[in-house]
Design an enzyme around this catalytic site. Structure first.
Site, PDB file in Angstrom:
ATOM      1  N   THR A  70       0.834  -1.200   0.000  1.00 32.56           N
ATOM      2  CA  THR A  70       0.000   0.000   0.000  1.00 32.56           C
ATOM      3  C   THR A  70       0.870   1.251   0.000  1.00 32.56           C
ATOM      4  OG1 THR A  70      -1.694  -1.228   1.162  1.00 32.56           O
ATOM      5  CG2 THR A  70      -1.933   1.155   1.170  1.00 32.56           C
ATOM      6  N   ARG A 119      -2.420   4.759   7.480  1.00 33.58           N
ATOM      7  CA  ARG A 119      -2.715   3.382   7.918  1.00 33.58           C
ATOM      8  C   ARG A 119      -2.572   3.345   9.428  1.00 33.58           C
ATOM      9  NH1 ARG A 119      -0.543  -2.238   5.543  1.00 33.58           N
ATOM     10  NH2 ARG A 119      -2.192  -1.670   4.082  1.00 33.58           N
TER      11      ARG A 119
HETATM   12  C1  NCD Z   1      -3.670  -6.121   3.410  1.00 34.13           C
HETATM   13  C2  NCD Z   1      -3.877  -5.204   4.592  1.00 34.13           C
HETATM   14  O1  NCD Z   1      -2.969  -4.519   5.030  1.00 34.13           O
HETATM   15  O2  NCD Z   1      -5.001  -5.176   5.065  1.00 34.13           O
HETATM   16  N1  NCD Z   1      -2.470  -5.873   2.748  1.00 34.13           N
HETATM   17  C3  NCD Z   1      -2.465  -4.990   1.713  1.00 34.13           C
HETATM   18  O3  NCD Z   1      -2.621  -3.799   1.894  1.00 34.13           O
HETATM   19  N2  NCD Z   1      -2.375  -5.488   0.482  1.00 34.13           N
HETATM   20  C4  NCD Z   1      -3.904  -7.548   3.684  1.00 34.13           C
HETATM   21  C5  NCD Z   1      -3.232  -8.180   4.863  1.00 34.13           C
HETATM   22  O4  NCD Z   1      -2.399  -7.578   5.544  1.00 34.13           O
HETATM   23  O5  NCD Z   1      -3.520  -9.348   5.101  1.00 34.13           O
END
Ligand code: NCD
Length: 489
Positions: A70, A119
């Site tokens: 991400t 995040r």
């Molecule tokens: C996901 C997340 O961070 O929610 N990863 C991502 O962004 N592709 C999936 C995960 O961590 O399992």
């Protein structure tokens, strides 16, 4: 002295439902255009060149939780657009370690950057950040709440492979409770008329509030277990969506609609695999489903595209990587063109295509908001919600959408931040000092009238607050109750 200007309305992407259907189509159209304009000659899913249309802009990535895809794909997308990037990806080396809150951080970073990707480990953190930010907040994953830009990549991948989502049978396996990617994904699948087949690990079923919304807001029909084939015992729940928006209300019996559709669930078009979200659970997973060539044997899986948001641990067999059905690396590659498209829209890089111009598509229902200071009355019942964080919670409120039950005979409260629902509570009148357990009492109230009320978790809390039970039978005298509520507002 510099005067404070009222901040202009800012478009935030916290949930996939902050984007209309048209917005999503627009993101896909622009992503496709970027793939054509800046191609890698060897890989059709990879952006191979850059432009400078975003040279005036800066993206800040503010990551309080680990990330590879991400963060790096957002940063790559911004750099491919010619913009610049500033990053805070280690809470131990930022002011978070000194105790600085999100509300303060985004108010500061908004002066350094034009868009912020965030995040966080708490559900609802991105919504809280959006309340305080003057620049767009993009949710890069908040606790187990949502991950809308991952869903854009997922849906784009499905569209590339299958053209249209309508009528696709999409199975979802693994940690349906803890995976934020799944929560955004199922809403989008429902909105684009795909059928959803759930294959949760034991005890990791879809959260109740997501199920609630699929049924009531996104027109999904849950199919009774006995109705679908037992050929695949891992299917725990199945939702079909009516083809036309008005179809549901015309159906005298939901089962009939389900029967019509169920005959079409012979073939699984896509299998979405997720890892056990160990960071969100206290215990280890037992019997976690593993998807491998053996599982995908048989006619129904012959053309199934296999998706995974990644990272994978051991729930998806590496031996599938060279299988034609494996789509997950392509899906991860689309992170760049998709995020380039979203940034272009949010930063208004192409004057013809801007999210602000949106009209039509999916419209969020307009729910009244009950809003009180964070030290009064009911609190969100999700312990991982941002409102329960000691530091961050100071900036949140006890804020809930008032949502009518499907039969309109009561209401429930949906947390403004993490969107978890509360179905039982008591409603008290501030001035008159009485309370009622009749949750329908909220339905006739506008936001001004709602300010006259305090909602408590239960009768004990209401009584401790000095309120007494409303004497009459509230069900039979609801008009009277409403009048009483109104006359004091
Ligand atoms: C996901 C997340 O961070 O929610 N990863 C991502 O962004 N592709 C999936 C995960 O961590 O399992």
């Amino acid at each position: 002295m510099a005067r404070r200007r009222k901040a202009p309305a800012t478009r935030h992407i916290v949930s996939i439902n902050d984007l209309s259907d048209n917005d999503i189509e627009n993101v896909f159209k622009i992503a496709e255009a970027y793939l054509n304009e800046f191609p890698d000659p060897n890989f059709p899913y990879r952006i191979g060149r850059s432009t400078n249309i975003a040279s005036d802009f800066i993206l800040a990535s503010l990551f309080y939780e680990p990330s590879t895809r991400t963060r790096l794909s957002f940063e790559s997308a911004m750099l491919r657009l010619g913009g610049r990037v500033i990053t805070s990806s280690d809470p131990n080396t930022s002011s978070a370690a000194k105790g600085e809150t999100l509300a303060d951080t985004v108010r500061v970073i908004g002066n350094y950057a034009d868009v912020i990707v965030i995040r966080h480990n708490r559900d609802g953190a991105a919504r809280l950040a959006a309340e305080y930010s003057t620049v767009p907040i993009i949710n890069g994953g908040d606790g187990s709440h949502e991950h809308p830009t991952q869903t854009l990549c997922d849906i784009f991948t499905l569209k590339k492979r299958h053209n249209d989502l309508k009528g696709l049978n999409v199975a979802i396996s693994g940690d349906l409770k803890g995976s934020r990617t799944i929560h955004s994904f199922v809403y989008a699948l429902a909105r684009f008329n795909a059928n959803i087949l759930l294959m949760p690990a034991k005890g990791m079923e879809l959260p109740a509030h997501v199920d609630n919304r699929l049924r009531s807001e996104f027109r999904c029909l849950p199919v009774p277990r006995a109705k679908y084939e037992t050929e695949n015992a891992s299917i725990d729940a199945l939702y079909v969506t009516p083809d036309e928006p008005h179809q549901l209300s015309l159906m005298p019996n939901v089962d009939i609609a389900a029967d019509v559709k169920i005959n079409k669930i012979r073939k699984i078009h896509a299998m979405y695999v997720t890892r056990f979200q160990k960071e969100r659970w206290a215990d280890k997973a037992e019997d976690y489903p593993k998807i491998n060539a053996k599982f995908l044997k048989g006619r129904r899986y012959a053309e199934t595209s296999v998706l995974h948001p990644l990272p994978r641990v051991d729930e998806l067999d590496a031996a599938l990587d060279n299988d034609e059905r494996a789509m997950y690396f392509e899906q991860a590659a689309y992170g760049v063109p998709i995020r380039m498209a979203l940034l272009s829209l949010l930063l208004n890089l192409d004057k013809k295509d801007s999210l602000e111009r949106f009209d039509g598509g999916f419209e969020r229902p307009k729910y009244a908001i009950y809003d009180q200071a964070n030290n009064i009355g009911i609190r969100c019942r999700n312990k991982n919600c941002i409102v329960h964080d000691e530091a961050e919670g100071q900036y949140a409120r006890n804020k809930f959408f008032v949502v009518a039950t499907a039969r309109n005979d009561g209401s429930y409260l949906r947390c403004f931040y993490c969107e978890t629902d509360i179905e039982r509570f008591v409603v008290a009148h501030k001035k008159n000092k009485w309370y009622t357990k009749d949750t329908a009492a909220l339905l006739s109230q506008n936001e001004h009238q709602l300010r006259e009320l305090i909602i408590f978790a239960d009768e004990t809390a209401a009584r401790d607050g000095g309120f007494h039970h409303f004497k009459r039978n509230t069900v039979n005298t609801r008009p009277g109750l409403r009048k009483a509520l109104k006359s004091h507002s």
